[in-house]
Motif scaffolding. Sequence first.
Motif, mmCIF file in Angstrom:
data_model
loop_
_atom_site.group_PDB
_atom_site.id
_atom_site.type_symbol
_atom_site.label_atom_id
_atom_site.label_comp_id
_atom_site.label_asym_id
_atom_site.label_seq_id
_atom_site.Cartn_x
_atom_site.Cartn_y
_atom_site.Cartn_z
ATOM 1 N N LEU A 266 -39.058 -50.185 -47.791
ATOM 2 C CA LEU A 266 -39.440 -49.788 -46.434
ATOM 3 C C LEU A 266 -39.388 -50.956 -45.449
ATOM 4 N N GLY A 267 -38.889 -52.097 -45.912
ATOM 5 C CA GLY A 267 -38.690 -53.214 -45.004
ATOM 6 C C GLY A 267 -37.497 -52.944 -44.100
ATOM 7 N N PRO A 268 -37.336 -53.739 -43.046
ATOM 8 C CA PRO A 268 -36.229 -53.522 -42.105
ATOM 9 C C PRO A 268 -34.876 -53.838 -42.731
ATOM 10 N N PHE A 269 -33.861 -53.130 -42.280
ATOM 11 C CA PHE A 269 -32.482 -53.373 -42.710
ATOM 12 C C PHE A 269 -32.061 -54.767 -42.257
ATOM 13 N N LEU A 270 -31.277 -55.456 -43.081
ATOM 14 C CA LEU A 270 -30.977 -56.861 -42.806
ATOM 15 C C LEU A 270 -30.005 -57.070 -41.643
ATOM 16 N N LEU A 271 -29.345 -56.007 -41.184
ATOM 17 C CA LEU A 271 -28.466 -56.121 -40.021
ATOM 18 C C LEU A 271 -29.074 -55.369 -38.843
ATOM 19 N N GLU A 272 -28.885 -55.908 -37.650
ATOM 20 C CA GLU A 272 -29.309 -55.186 -36.454
ATOM 21 C C GLU A 272 -28.186 -54.241 -36.045
ATOM 22 N N VAL A 273 -28.439 -52.952 -36.193
ATOM 23 C CA VAL A 273 -27.419 -51.964 -35.851
ATOM 24 C C VAL A 273 -28.005 -51.007 -34.811
ATOM 25 N N PRO A 274 -27.248 -50.694 -33.786
ATOM 26 C CA PRO A 274 -27.773 -49.788 -32.752
ATOM 27 C C PRO A 274 -27.924 -48.367 -33.277
ATOM 28 N N GLU A 275 -28.798 -47.623 -32.645
ATOM 29 C CA GLU A 275 -28.983 -46.227 -33.023
ATOM 30 C C GLU A 275 -27.707 -45.441 -32.753
ATOM 31 N N ARG A 276 -27.512 -44.411 -33.571
ATOM 32 C CA ARG A 276 -26.377 -43.525 -33.433
ATOM 33 C C ARG A 276 -26.883 -42.089 -33.452
ATOM 34 N N PRO A 277 -26.126 -41.150 -32.899
ATOM 35 C CA PRO A 277 -26.509 -39.736 -33.029
ATOM 36 C C PRO A 277 -26.578 -39.358 -34.511
ATOM 37 N N ARG A 278 -27.629 -38.613 -34.857
ATOM 38 C CA ARG A 278 -27.794 -38.188 -36.247
ATOM 39 C C ARG A 278 -28.093 -36.709 -36.276
ATOM 40 N N GLU A 279 -27.360 -35.979 -37.093
ATOM 41 C CA GLU A 279 -27.593 -34.543 -37.257
ATOM 42 C C GLU A 279 -28.053 -34.271 -38.686
ATOM 43 N N ARG A 280 -29.010 -33.393 -38.833
ATOM 44 C CA ARG A 280 -29.575 -33.056 -40.135
ATOM 45 C C ARG A 280 -29.209 -31.626 -40.493
ATOM 46 N N VAL A 281 -28.582 -31.466 -41.646
ATOM 47 C CA VAL A 281 -28.220 -30.137 -42.151
ATOM 48 C C VAL A 281 -28.717 -30.041 -43.587
ATOM 49 N N GLY A 282 -29.832 -29.326 -43.787
ATOM 50 C CA GLY A 282 -30.386 -29.220 -45.134
ATOM 51 C C GLY A 282 -30.770 -30.582 -45.675
ATOM 52 N N ARG A 283 -30.199 -30.955 -46.824
ATOM 53 C CA ARG A 283 -30.503 -32.239 -47.452
ATOM 54 C C ARG A 283 -29.641 -33.370 -46.909
ATOM 55 N N VAL A 284 -28.751 -33.073 -45.975
ATOM 56 C CA VAL A 284 -27.737 -34.030 -45.551
ATOM 57 C C VAL A 284 -27.947 -34.459 -44.108
ATOM 58 N N ARG A 349 -28.829 -31.980 -61.901
ATOM 59 C CA ARG A 349 -29.179 -31.370 -60.621
ATOM 60 C C ARG A 349 -28.799 -32.289 -59.461
ATOM 61 N N ALA A 350 -29.009 -33.584 -59.624
ATOM 62 C CA ALA A 350 -28.639 -34.528 -58.569
ATOM 63 C C ALA A 350 -27.129 -34.528 -58.346
ATOM 64 N N ALA A 351 -26.357 -34.423 -59.428
ATOM 65 C CA ALA A 351 -24.901 -34.375 -59.300
ATOM 66 C C ALA A 351 -24.467 -33.162 -58.489
ATOM 67 N N GLU A 352 -25.130 -32.041 -58.688
ATOM 68 C CA GLU A 352 -24.818 -30.846 -57.906
ATOM 69 C C GLU A 352 -25.125 -31.058 -56.429
ATOM 70 N N ASP A 353 -26.247 -31.729 -56.146
ATOM 71 C CA ASP A 353 -26.617 -31.991 -54.749
ATOM 72 C C ASP A 353 -25.596 -32.902 -54.073
ATOM 73 N N VAL A 354 -25.131 -33.916 -54.809
ATOM 74 C CA VAL A 354 -24.142 -34.835 -54.233
ATOM 75 C C VAL A 354 -22.831 -34.099 -53.978
ATOM 76 N N ALA A 355 -22.402 -33.286 -54.933
ATOM 77 C CA ALA A 355 -21.161 -32.532 -54.750
ATOM 78 C C ALA A 355 -21.265 -31.591 -53.551
ATOM 79 N N ALA A 356 -22.417 -30.966 -53.376
ATOM 80 C CA ALA A 356 -22.614 -30.064 -52.236
ATOM 81 C C ALA A 356 -22.588 -30.841 -50.919
ATOM 82 N N ALA A 357 -23.177 -32.035 -50.917
ATOM 83 C CA ALA A 357 -23.170 -32.854 -49.706
ATOM 84 C C ALA A 357 -21.754 -33.281 -49.338
ATOM 85 N N VAL A 358 -20.966 -33.609 -50.346
ATOM 86 C CA VAL A 358 -19.575 -33.997 -50.098
ATOM 87 C C VAL A 358 -18.806 -32.828 -49.493
ATOM 88 N N GLU A 359 -18.986 -31.644 -50.046
ATOM 89 C CA GLU A 359 -18.267 -30.482 -49.518
ATOM 90 C C GLU A 359 -18.722 -30.140 -48.103
#
Length: 500
Positions: A266-284, A349-359
């Motif tokens: 939960l520490g900060p990311f080591l690079l300073e990167v600006p915010e970007r638009p983010r869309e949430r669809v289910g688990r993705v 089950r995790a493999a199924e979730d990853v495959a679904a996210a890719v599709e």
Amino acid sequence: MTAFVLVSGSYTGGWVWRETADRLRESGAEVHPVTLAGMGEDRHAAGPGTDLETHIEDLVQLIDQVDAPQVVMVGHDYGIHPVLGAADRRPERIARIVYLDAGLPRNGDAVLDLLPDPSVRERLLHRAEQSEDGRRIAPPSLDEPELWGSLAGLTEEARDRLVRLAAPQPLATLTQPLRLSGAVAGVPTSGILCTASGVSIDLLETLLRMGEPRLQALVDPRVGFFDLDTGHWPMLSVPGELAEVLLRAAAGEGHRLVAPERPGHLGPFLLEVPERPRERVGRVDLHLPDADGPRPAVVFVHGGPVPADAQPTPRDWPSFVGYGRYVAGLGAVGVTVDHRLHDVADYGRAAEDVAAAVELARADPRVDGDRVALWFFSGGGLLSAEWLSAPPPWLRCVAATYPVLAPMPNWGFADSRFSPAAAVSGAGDLPIVVTRVELEIAEIAGTIEEFLTAARDCKADVEVIDVPLGHHGFETIDHTEPAREAVERAVRSVLGHLGG
């Protein structure tokens, strides 16, 4: 004088402790190596009612017969289940419980239900069905290490002895749930970790630093840990060292775990990167670039296991938000997914979730479905195996950062479905980018080296990026220039393979 009650794992009996018991007695200790009903040399006494409760009662009766006011209970492998059950009924008689390369079963857990690989569970049940009475599981051969655990350190003579004296395991001892009232929770404990099984103090401290909540109960001054550099059967491989460690555990010694003020992930990311638009669809989540037309995508796959109730979830961890924003700022779609790897039994089950996210990502009109990379982290590295074994034409690159690239020996995986080291021979000319840290946990570093050796043997296209003095999870722990350069180089490489 210390009194020890020694309870070994499946298929064995009191004989397995002979050398360790002798060393303990030489120190002046009282020692009771236990052969549970229907086990070891008592194999012919197994009846239709022999179950976990039978073994718990065996130990309760033994505790009642020991003259010493308190005893140290040592549970190895399966043996920790009856040890906990008996200690829960006689907590006032127990000075300490020692977990010897054993799991952490809780109330309601049955041994078979804790096996991570369903195929192993089904194989054991089938063996019971094929037995004469349908109630016992024949001991495995040495060709089935997922059932024996790591045999590291055993001489040929010790291996032969282990198999020759092995006895069938009563099925009900593995299927009956452990019932605990909670009284055992107040008993001091020690953990002896056999490092060749894939667990060490270093690993526990790393997981604790990463915020693993299930380890919080182990941050207790009454809990001490020891490493033994051997496999799952230390009473046969290093009986003298084991005796010494048991005496130290009984004396209350051992390494104490300390919880960090803030979980490292939960520490900060080591690079300073600006915010970007983010869309949430289910688990993705989709981190979107400023670009017209379909863009290549990088799917980031977190590690684990991560508890189901963990908050925030991995796609909201600073590292994955940072990676998603970073690649989006460079013109690609950053895809993060909360897959359900909550236990080592959840890889399917995790493999199924990853495959679904890719599709889902490939079907998005803003994504060029023919230019996709998959990037795996930590324990998520095992999920790369199926993509490596038969990469689809649209998969342009697989990346892995401080990854686990072969199953840990104590995870009990029976096949190579989740073994990238075994799968890499099918990768062909697929580019693979591996980021490894100098201060990696030894057990994980071993899986990376196993993978790289297999990759060299099959001439796979692998680029290795090293992080000097980097730790597991370095993106939020090591804010150093070499760490930043490693992230930038890895991202450039992956995007380069995507043509962006």
